[in-house]
Write a protein that holds these residues in place. Sequence first.
Motif, short mmCIF file in Angstrom:
data_model
loop_
_atom_site.label_atom_id
_atom_site.label_comp_id
_atom_site.label_asym_id
_atom_site.label_seq_id
_atom_site.Cartn_x
_atom_site.Cartn_y
_atom_site.Cartn_z
N PHE A 28 1.11 -1.26 0.40
CA PHE A 28 0.12 -0.23 0.07
C PHE A 28 1.01 1.42 -0.45
O PHE A 28 1.67 1.45 0.88
CB PHE A 28 -0.81 -0.41 1.54
CG PHE A 28 -1.56 1.45 1.88
CD1 PHE A 28 -2.45 1.32 0.45
CD2 PHE A 28 -1.62 2.70 2.01
CE1 PHE A 28 -4.01 2.34 1.07
CE2 PHE A 28 -2.24 3.54 1.59
CZ PHE A 28 -3.41 3.19 1.83
N PRO A 32 -3.22 5.97 4.85
CA PRO A 32 -4.13 5.10 5.12
C PRO A 32 -5.71 4.96 5.83
O PRO A 32 -6.40 4.54 5.97
CB PRO A 32 -3.48 4.53 6.31
CG PRO A 32 -1.93 5.88 7.12
CD PRO A 32 -2.33 6.62 5.44
N ILE A 58 -4.26 -2.43 2.97
CA ILE A 58 -3.84 -1.11 4.30
C ILE A 58 -2.58 -1.62 4.56
O ILE A 58 -1.77 -1.40 5.35
CB ILE A 58 -5.22 -0.70 4.63
CG1 ILE A 58 -5.67 0.27 3.79
CG2 ILE A 58 -4.33 0.48 5.84
CD1 ILE A 58 -6.69 0.78 4.63
N LYS A 61 1.47 -2.31 4.42
CA LYS A 61 2.43 -1.11 4.97
C LYS A 61 2.42 -0.93 6.15
O LYS A 61 3.08 -0.37 6.30
CB LYS A 61 2.08 -0.11 3.77
CG LYS A 61 2.58 1.42 3.68
CD LYS A 61 4.05 1.08 3.29
CE LYS A 61 4.81 2.73 3.74
NZ LYS A 61 6.41 2.17 3.42
N TYR A 62 1.39 -1.10 6.50
CA TYR A 62 0.71 -0.44 8.15
C TYR A 62 0.32 -2.06 8.94
O TYR A 62 -1.06 -2.07 9.57
CB TYR A 62 0.15 0.77 8.14
CG TYR A 62 -0.43 1.90 7.48
CD1 TYR A 62 1.09 2.65 8.00
CD2 TYR A 62 -0.22 2.23 6.08
CE1 TYR A 62 1.89 3.55 7.21
CE2 TYR A 62 -0.09 3.17 5.48
CZ TYR A 62 1.25 3.87 6.15
OH TYR A 62 1.64 5.14 5.48
N TYR A 65 -1.51 -0.88 12.42
CA TYR A 65 -2.42 -0.21 12.53
C TYR A 65 -3.86 -0.60 12.78
O TYR A 65 -4.43 -1.61 12.13
CB TYR A 65 -2.76 0.07 10.90
CG TYR A 65 -3.95 1.41 11.55
CD1 TYR A 65 -5.21 1.50 11.55
CD2 TYR A 65 -3.95 2.61 9.37
CE1 TYR A 65 -5.46 2.67 11.65
CE2 TYR A 65 -4.45 3.50 9.26
CZ TYR A 65 -5.96 3.88 11.03
OH TYR A 65 -6.20 4.80 10.68
#
Length: 421
Positions: A28, A32, A58, A61-62, A65
């Motif tokens: 991603f 976000p 998402i 990449k994170y 999160y």
Amino acid sequence: MICKIILKLSVILIFLCAFQMLGQEKEFSGDPDGAFNTARDLATNNQRKQAQDTLLFILTKYPDYHDVRIYLATTYGWDGDNKKAKKEFEVVLEKDPKNKPAWQGIIQNELWANAPFIALKMSDRALEHFPKDADILFLKAKSQEQIEKNSDALDTVNLILQENPDNQKAEELRYILRKKVSLNTIGLIVSADFFSEIFEPIQYHSLKYGRQTKLGFVTAKLNFNRKLNTNGTQLEIEMYPKIINGLYGYINAGYSNSSLFPKTKYGAELFKALPHGLEASLGFRTLNYATTTNFYTASVSWYTGNSYWSFRPYLTPGDLGTSFSGALTYRKYRSDADNYFSVSAGVGYSPELNQFNYTAVDNVKIGLKSQKINLGYNFTSRNQLNIYNTQFGITHQEELSSPGDYYWVYFVAFTWDVRFR
């Protein structure tokens, strides 16, 4: 209308952009938070798969999160994919053991998966991090309720309300649990028949005690009748035994040494649940005065939405042939099974329909013509531990000594039941 069209086009456009990114990129890149909002919009517009794809993208990449992962797990739970949901919740809790939404989510997921024992265990673990937390305690109470530890669940709900007396969810659950743990009931019935001519008023009262047992609900009654300046009492017991799922019975027996009641009475009936909200039954009753009266009954009932219909006929063999009588009952339920309005209409003379002024001196009386209507209202107190019922009925009854002539009978009754543990 234009705003709705614009909103739909925006959601489609966002989805296409997200889909294009998924097809072109392995990781991603972008905002976000904005993508998370897009995923929520997709999920609430019944585009769950597209929402999940966006959330997963998402996380490439994170991965930390946590709100995104928790929401992803929640959507899996909505779809009934509880194993996937649990896996995502566990990823969050492994990294952040004090993440309350993750604990709430994983406990609720186990409840959705019909695994209340696991949910209860997780609730206790969560409470180690969040002692006396109302949300976690509520989920614990729901877990206890599902495994039928209703007394424990009620204690848990009371803990919530001690600290949060305005918690509406807990208050509603407490009402439900109080009914479940209140296995005992005492009650009082006060009723009377008033006649337009011939007879003095007849009083019929009853004091009763009932208990929910593993075999079914059992009630013992002490009945009192006053008629023609004479008093009489009767002992009676009723039971609704559970047989198998969808099949239960009714058993009744009584004894009296007063002429106002049968010396002995007994009866039985079998009830069977049928498809489409239907129920049927078949049974008999026997009253032993100076002579014995047998009559046979059945019923067909239909539950539809908040309405209930029931038709019950009676067949009573006698010296002059078999007499027919019957009653049609309608109930309109409100909040639950203890709150309803009812109306009943009957024709014909039956020892059960006319139980308060029946005397078996002459079975010929059974062949008399009669029409009856009864209105009732059943309701509970705010805590649902007190149940009240009021009834008013009118009967148009043919005279025994003068066939073809009629008199009126006005019936009033009040019942008060109290549940307790």
